[in-house]
Design a protein around this motif. Structure first.
Motif, PDB file in Angstrom:
ATOM      1  N   GLU A 114       2.124  -3.598  51.215  1.00 54.11           N
ATOM      2  CA  GLU A 114       3.300  -2.764  50.935  1.00 54.11           C
ATOM      3  C   GLU A 114       3.270  -1.573  51.907  1.00 54.11           C
ATOM      4  O   GLU A 114       2.178  -1.085  52.256  1.00 54.11           O
TER       5      GLU A 114
ATOM      6  N   ASN B  84      -0.314  -0.677  47.270  1.00 56.31           N
ATOM      7  CA  ASN B  84      -1.040   0.553  47.586  1.00 56.31           C
ATOM      8  C   ASN B  84      -1.367   1.158  46.225  1.00 56.31           C
ATOM      9  O   ASN B  84      -0.477   1.748  45.587  1.00 56.31           O
TER      10      ASN B  84
ATOM     11  N   GLU C 193       7.495   7.630  44.114  1.00 56.87           N
ATOM     12  CA  GLU C 193       8.361   6.525  44.562  1.00 56.87           C
ATOM     13  C   GLU C 193       9.778   6.635  44.014  1.00 56.87           C
ATOM     14  O   GLU C 193      10.739   6.290  44.707  1.00 56.87           O
TER      15      GLU C 193
ATOM     16  N   LYS D 284      11.863  -3.454  46.031  1.00 54.73           N
ATOM     17  CA  LYS D 284      11.013  -3.204  44.863  1.00 54.73           C
ATOM     18  C   LYS D 284      11.822  -2.729  43.649  1.00 54.73           C
ATOM     19  O   LYS D 284      12.573  -1.751  43.723  1.00 54.73           O
TER      20      LYS D 284
ATOM     21  N   PRO E   1      -3.519   3.816  44.171  1.00 58.67           N
ATOM     22  CA  PRO E   1      -4.470   4.934  44.184  1.00 58.67           C
ATOM     23  C   PRO E   1      -5.618   4.681  43.208  1.00 58.67           C
ATOM     24  O   PRO E   1      -5.396   4.140  42.111  1.00 58.67           O
TER      25      PRO E   1
ATOM     26  N   CYS F 170       3.609  -4.473  44.646  1.00 57.42           N
ATOM     27  CA  CYS F 170       2.730  -3.538  43.952  1.00 57.42           C
ATOM     28  C   CYS F 170       2.907  -3.467  42.434  1.00 57.42           C
ATOM     29  O   CYS F 170       2.507  -4.363  41.724  1.00 57.42           O
TER      30      CYS F 170
HETATM   31  N1  ING Z   1       1.057   1.728  43.084  1.00 54.28           N
HETATM   32  C1  ING Z   1       0.373   1.617  41.837  1.00 54.28           C
HETATM   33  C2  ING Z   1       0.434   0.221  41.257  1.00 54.28           C
HETATM   34  O1  ING Z   1       1.260  -0.094  40.446  1.00 54.28           O
HETATM   35  C3  ING Z   1       0.144   2.448  39.548  1.00 54.28           C
HETATM   36  C4  ING Z   1       0.812   2.655  40.860  1.00 54.28           C
HETATM   37  C5  ING Z   1      -1.225   2.209  39.465  1.00 54.28           C
HETATM   38  C6  ING Z   1       0.910   2.468  38.426  1.00 54.28           C
HETATM   39  C7  ING Z   1      -1.813   1.987  38.208  1.00 54.28           C
HETATM   40  C8  ING Z   1       0.346   2.269  37.143  1.00 54.28           C
HETATM   41  C9  ING Z   1      -1.033   2.026  37.048  1.00 54.28           C
HETATM   42  O2  ING Z   1      -0.460  -0.530  41.611  1.00 54.28           O
HETATM   43  C10 ING Z   1       2.297   1.308  43.468  1.00 54.28           C
HETATM   44  N2  ING Z   1       2.643   1.573  44.730  1.00 54.28           N
HETATM   45  O3  ING Z   1       3.058   0.747  42.693  1.00 54.28           O
END
Ligand code: ING
Length: 303
Positions: free
Chosen positions: A46, A196, A145, A126, A198, A171
Motif C-alpha cells: 500500500e 502499512n 487516512e 480503499k 504501525p 490494509c
Molecule cells: N493501517 C492499519 C491496519 O489496518 C490499523 C491501521 C492497525 C487499524 C491495527 C486497526 C488496528 O493494518 C492501515 N493503513 O490501514
C-alpha cells in the motif's frame, strides 16, 4: 493444474526525505529478483511510493499533494511499468491517487493491477479507512487516512488477468470479512493486498505482538473462508523512527501461510501456487450456492 510462481515484494522503510524514484528503483530490483525466480506476478505494498504520510498532520493540499500520483501511469510509475512489461511480470501496486472527477479534485488510497503486457487490468480505491480525520494528539504520530483520502467509490470487484481472476483490497480492508466474501462471490481465485501497519496503537495501549497476530489471523481466515490464495505485502520497518510490522505472507486457500518474510527490509518471497488448490474448498465446505442462507444475513447490509 494451473500453477504460477507468484511473488510478494515487501518494502522496508521509505523515509520522508526519500524520492519516489528511489522507491521505484527498489521495487524494480525486487521485480528483477522475482523474475529470476520464475515469478509471473509480484505484489507491492500500500502507498508504495512514499513514506506513510497519514502519520503526519498537514492542513492544506499544497502541503500533502506531493505524496499523490496524477495520471496512470504517473511519471514516477513509468520506469516500473516499463521494466515489468519488458520482463513480462504483472504487478499489484498501492499508491495515493489524485484525480479530477465529477468536476472536483478527488484523493483516494488506491491500488492497481497491471498485467504482464503492461496494461492496467483493474483499479481499487480503499473502502475501510481507519483512524481519524482530526488529530488525536495522543502520541508522537497520528493515523489520518480519513483526512487525506475519500472512501473508495469503486466497490469490491474482481479482475480477469492472464494468470486468473484477482480481487484487490488494501490494509485495513483485510480486517473486515465482508471485503473478501463480496469478491469471492464474484469468483476471485486470489486476493492481493498491500499494508502499512504501525506497530504501536495510538487509540489503545495494546500489546505490540497483537498487531502481528491480528494481521495473520485476518489473512489466513480470509484465505480459508473463501477458498482463495492471499498475497499480503507490507511496507514495514522504522520510517523516520515510526515502526511498522512486517509479516508479508503468501497464504494458501487452506488457510496455511506457505511463505513469510523473515525481516523488515526489502524482501522477495515466492511460491509456485496451484490455483486449483481452492477448487475443492469452494466445491465442498464453502460451496456458496449450496450452503449460504442469505435470508438470515440481512443485518450485514443494515446500518
Ligand atoms: N493501517 C492499519 C491496519 O489496518 C490499523 C491501521 C492497525 C487499524 C491495527 C486497526 C488496528 O493494518 C492501515 N493503513 O490501514
Amino acid at each position: 493444474s494451473r500453477k504460477h510462481v507468484i511473488a510478494v515484494g515487501q518494502l522496508g522503510p521509505i523515509m520522508l526525505a526519500e524520492s519516489k524514484a528511489e522507491a521505484v528503483d527498489r521495487m524494480i530490483a525486487m521485480l528483477r529478483e522475482a523474475h529470476a525466480q520464475g515469478a509471473v506476478w509480484i505484489v507491492f505494498p500500500e502507498l508504495a511510493l512514499t513514506t506513510f504520510f497519514p502519520r503526519y498532520i498537514y492542513e492544506t493540499p499544497e502541503e500533502y499533494d506531493r505524496f499523490f500520483e496524477e495520471g496512470l501511469p504517473s511519471p514516477a510509475m513509468r520506469p516500473l511499468f516499463a521494466e515489468a512489461a519488458r520482463l513480462g511480470v504483472g504487478f499489484y501496486l498501492g499508491y495515493a491517487e489524485k484525480v479530477a472527477e465529477g468536476g472536483r479534485m478527488r484523493r483516494f488510497n488506491t491500488s492497481i493491477l497491471v498485467d504482464r503486457d503492461g496494461t492496467v487490468a483493474g483499479k481499487y480505491r480503499k473502502v475501510h479507512l481507519p483512524g481519524t480525520s482530526e488529530p488525536v494528539l495522543k502520541a508522537d504520530f497520528e493515523h489520518l487516512e480519513k483526512r487525506y483520502f475519500e472512501v473508495g467509490d469503486l466497490g469490491f470487484n474482481t479482475f480477469d488477468t492472464s494468470i486468473g481472476r484477482i480481487g484487490m483490497c488494501i490494509c485495513n480492508d483485510r480486517r473486515w470479512p465482508e471485503t473478501f466474501r463480496v469478491m469471492a462471490l464474484q469468483g476471485a481465485e486470489m486476493f492481493m493486498l498491500g499494508y502499512n501497519t504501525p506497530t504501536r496503537n495510538i487509540h489503545h495501549p495494546e500489546p505490540a505482538h497483537l498487531r502481528e497476530f491480528h494481521h495473520r489471523l485476518s489473512i489466513e481466515a480470509a484465505a480459508y473462508q473463501n477458498g482463495a490464495w492471499v498475497f499480503a505485502s507490507a511496507k514495514c520497518g522504522a520510517e523516520d523512527g515510526f515502526a511498522m510490522i512486517g509479516g508479508s505472507a503468501i497464504v494458501a486457500p487452506t488457510g496455511e501461510s506457505v511463505a513469510r518474510t523473515a525481516g523488515e527490509a526489502d524482501e522477495v518471497i515466492c511460491h509456485n501456487c496451484d490455483l486449483g488448490l481452492g477448487d475443492y474448498i469452494r466445491r465442498t465446505v464453502f460451496d456458496f450456492g449450496r450452503h449460504r442462507r442469505i435470508e438470515h444475513y440481512g443485518l450485514i447490509t443494515a446500518t
